[in-house]
Design a protein around this motif. Structure first.
Motif, PDB file in Angstrom:
ATOM      1  N   VAL A  35      58.351  53.911  39.971  1.00 49.96           N
ATOM      2  CA  VAL A  35      59.352  53.467  40.943  1.00 49.96           C
ATOM      3  C   VAL A  35      58.871  52.229  41.701  1.00 49.96           C
ATOM      4  N   LEU A  36      57.619  52.240  42.127  1.00 48.46           N
ATOM      5  CA  LEU A  36      57.111  51.103  42.881  1.00 48.46           C
ATOM      6  C   LEU A  36      56.978  49.845  42.022  1.00 48.46           C
ATOM      7  N   SER A  37      56.665  50.000  40.744  1.00 45.88           N
ATOM      8  CA  SER A  37      56.592  48.808  39.882  1.00 45.88           C
ATOM      9  C   SER A  37      57.974  48.206  39.667  1.00 45.88           C
ATOM     10  N   ILE A  38      58.978  49.042  39.539  1.00 43.01           N
ATOM     11  CA  ILE A  38      60.349  48.530  39.372  1.00 43.01           C
ATOM     12  C   ILE A  38      60.825  47.855  40.651  1.00 43.01           C
ATOM     13  N   ILE A  39      60.556  48.475  41.803  1.00 44.81           N
ATOM     14  CA  ILE A  39      60.969  47.882  43.076  1.00 44.81           C
ATOM     15  C   ILE A  39      60.246  46.567  43.316  1.00 44.81           C
ATOM     16  N   SER A  40      58.961  46.529  43.036  1.00 43.00           N
ATOM     17  CA  SER A  40      58.186  45.306  43.241  1.00 43.00           C
ATOM     18  C   SER A  40      58.644  44.200  42.304  1.00 43.00           C
ATOM     19  N   ALA A  41      58.893  44.531  41.051  1.00 48.43           N
ATOM     20  CA  ALA A  41      59.374  43.523  40.108  1.00 48.43           C
ATOM     21  C   ALA A  41      60.750  43.005  40.521  1.00 48.43           C
ATOM     22  N   ALA A  42      61.621  43.881  40.966  1.00 56.48           N
ATOM     23  CA  ALA A  42      62.953  43.449  41.410  1.00 56.48           C
ATOM     24  C   ALA A  42      62.849  42.543  42.631  1.00 56.48           C
ATOM     25  N   LYS A  47      63.504  36.936  44.421  1.00 58.49           N
ATOM     26  CA  LYS A  47      63.120  35.749  45.187  1.00 58.49           C
ATOM     27  C   LYS A  47      63.277  34.483  44.362  1.00 58.49           C
ATOM     28  N   ILE A  48      62.999  34.558  43.070  1.00 58.45           N
ATOM     29  CA  ILE A  48      63.136  33.356  42.243  1.00 58.45           C
ATOM     30  C   ILE A  48      64.526  33.267  41.619  1.00 58.45           C
ATOM     31  N   HIS A  49      65.382  34.215  41.926  1.00 63.12           N
ATOM     32  CA  HIS A  49      66.736  34.227  41.374  1.00 63.12           C
ATOM     33  C   HIS A  49      67.534  33.009  41.847  1.00 63.12           C
ATOM     34  N   LEU A 101      62.519  43.328  32.935  1.00 63.81           N
ATOM     35  CA  LEU A 101      62.525  41.862  32.947  1.00 63.81           C
ATOM     36  C   LEU A 101      63.627  41.321  32.041  1.00 63.81           C
ATOM     37  N   ILE A 102      63.774  41.911  30.878  1.00 65.83           N
ATOM     38  CA  ILE A 102      64.814  41.462  29.945  1.00 65.83           C
ATOM     39  C   ILE A 102      66.208  41.694  30.533  1.00 65.83           C
ATOM     40  N   ILE A 103      66.422  42.841  31.137  1.00 62.86           N
ATOM     41  CA  ILE A 103      67.719  43.143  31.753  1.00 62.86           C
ATOM     42  C   ILE A 103      68.004  42.159  32.881  1.00 62.86           C
ATOM     43  N   PHE A 104      66.984  41.847  33.677  1.00 63.97           N
ATOM     44  CA  PHE A 104      67.200  40.894  34.773  1.00 63.97           C
ATOM     45  C   PHE A 104      67.574  39.516  34.243  1.00 63.97           C
ATOM     46  N   ARG A 108      71.372  37.966  34.919  1.00 62.71           N
ATOM     47  CA  ARG A 108      71.204  37.079  36.075  1.00 62.71           C
ATOM     48  C   ARG A 108      72.483  36.337  36.413  1.00 62.71           C
ATOM     49  N   SER A 109      73.175  35.879  35.410  1.00 55.74           N
ATOM     50  CA  SER A 109      74.394  35.108  35.682  1.00 55.74           C
ATOM     51  C   SER A 109      75.517  35.990  36.218  1.00 55.74           C
ATOM     52  N   CYS A 110      75.482  37.262  35.914  1.00 50.86           N
ATOM     53  CA  CYS A 110      76.530  38.176  36.388  1.00 50.86           C
ATOM     54  C   CYS A 110      76.334  38.575  37.844  1.00 50.86           C
ATOM     55  N   SER A 111      75.148  38.380  38.374  1.00 41.30           N
ATOM     56  CA  SER A 111      74.866  38.869  39.719  1.00 41.30           C
ATOM     57  C   SER A 111      74.732  37.755  40.748  1.00 41.30           C
ATOM     58  N   ASP A 112      75.331  36.612  40.489  1.00 38.72           N
ATOM     59  CA  ASP A 112      75.267  35.508  41.441  1.00 38.72           C
ATOM     60  C   ASP A 112      76.251  35.786  42.575  1.00 38.72           C
ATOM     61  N   PRO A 113      75.779  35.893  43.823  1.00 41.43           N
ATOM     62  CA  PRO A 113      76.690  36.209  44.933  1.00 41.43           C
ATOM     63  C   PRO A 113      77.740  35.138  45.163  1.00 41.43           C
ATOM     64  N   ALA A 114      77.468  33.893  44.779  1.00 40.87           N
ATOM     65  CA  ALA A 114      78.443  32.823  44.989  1.00 40.87           C
ATOM     66  C   ALA A 114      79.655  32.980  44.088  1.00 40.87           C
ATOM     67  N   LYS A 115      79.502  33.685  42.975  1.00 44.32           N
ATOM     68  CA  LYS A 115      80.605  33.852  42.033  1.00 44.32           C
ATOM     69  C   LYS A 115      81.493  35.055  42.357  1.00 44.32           C
ATOM     70  N   LEU A 116      81.108  35.841  43.337  1.00 45.90           N
ATOM     71  CA  LEU A 116      81.910  37.011  43.714  1.00 45.90           C
ATOM     72  C   LEU A 116      83.110  36.579  44.521  1.00 45.90           C
ATOM     73  N   THR A 117      84.244  37.177  44.251  1.00 43.74           N
ATOM     74  CA  THR A 117      85.442  36.887  45.031  1.00 43.74           C
ATOM     75  C   THR A 117      85.912  38.191  45.674  1.00 43.74           C
ATOM     76  N   PHE A 118      86.224  38.100  46.941  1.00 45.52           N
ATOM     77  CA  PHE A 118      86.712  39.260  47.678  1.00 45.52           C
ATOM     78  C   PHE A 118      88.167  39.027  48.034  1.00 45.52           C
ATOM     79  N   ARG A 119      88.952  40.073  47.915  1.00 46.11           N
ATOM     80  CA  ARG A 119      90.387  39.953  48.216  1.00 46.11           C
ATOM     81  C   ARG A 119      90.692  40.495  49.563  1.00 46.11           C
TER      82      ARG A 119
END
Length: 119
Positions: A35-42, A47-49, A101-104, A108-119
């Motif tokens: 759990v800690l390795s996954i949290i630390s990697a995320a 940060k570099i996202h 790492l591969i999943i991230f 990565r392109s799907c999780s960009d906060p600038a691309k989210l639209t709220f109604r």
């Protein structure tokens, strides 16, 4: 003389508490490490996202070492869990250590906060 009698009660209670807590830590250590390795990697990857070129940033020496340490911790925890359950073939499952790492990188392109639209 009362302190001698106090020690007769305190030391067995301390020994029993130590035995129980050490056993819990022994059996839960692989899961805590996982759990800690996954949290630390995320945390490090998030940060570099924000950088435009993720793969170039991951190729730097500092990030390569950090990512390698996270992968090794993840592989160690997977191997520890598999050894605990007496798995016979460890290597294919230990190779799953690079999966976060591969999943991230792939999502990565799907999780960009600038691309989210709220109604």
């Amino acid at each position: 003389i009362d302190s001698i009698y106090d020690a007769l009660f305190f030391l067995p209670i301390l020994a029993a508490t130590h035995a129980v807590c050490a056993g819990l830590l022994y059996y839960s250590f692989p899961y805590i490490t996982l759990v800690l390795s996954i949290i630390s990697a995320a945390r490090v990857l998030s940060k570099i996202h924000r950088d435009a070129n993720l793969l170039r940033k991951l190729a730097t020496r500092e990030m390569a070492c950090t990512t390698a340490i996270h992968i090794l911790l993840h592989a160690f925890s997977i191997a520890s869990i598999l050894v605990f359950f007496s798995a016979t073939n460890l290597m294919p499952l230990v190779l799953l250590a690079v999966l976060p790492l591969i999943i991230f990188i792939l999502t990565r392109s799907c999780s960009d906060p600038a691309k989210l639209t709220f109604r």
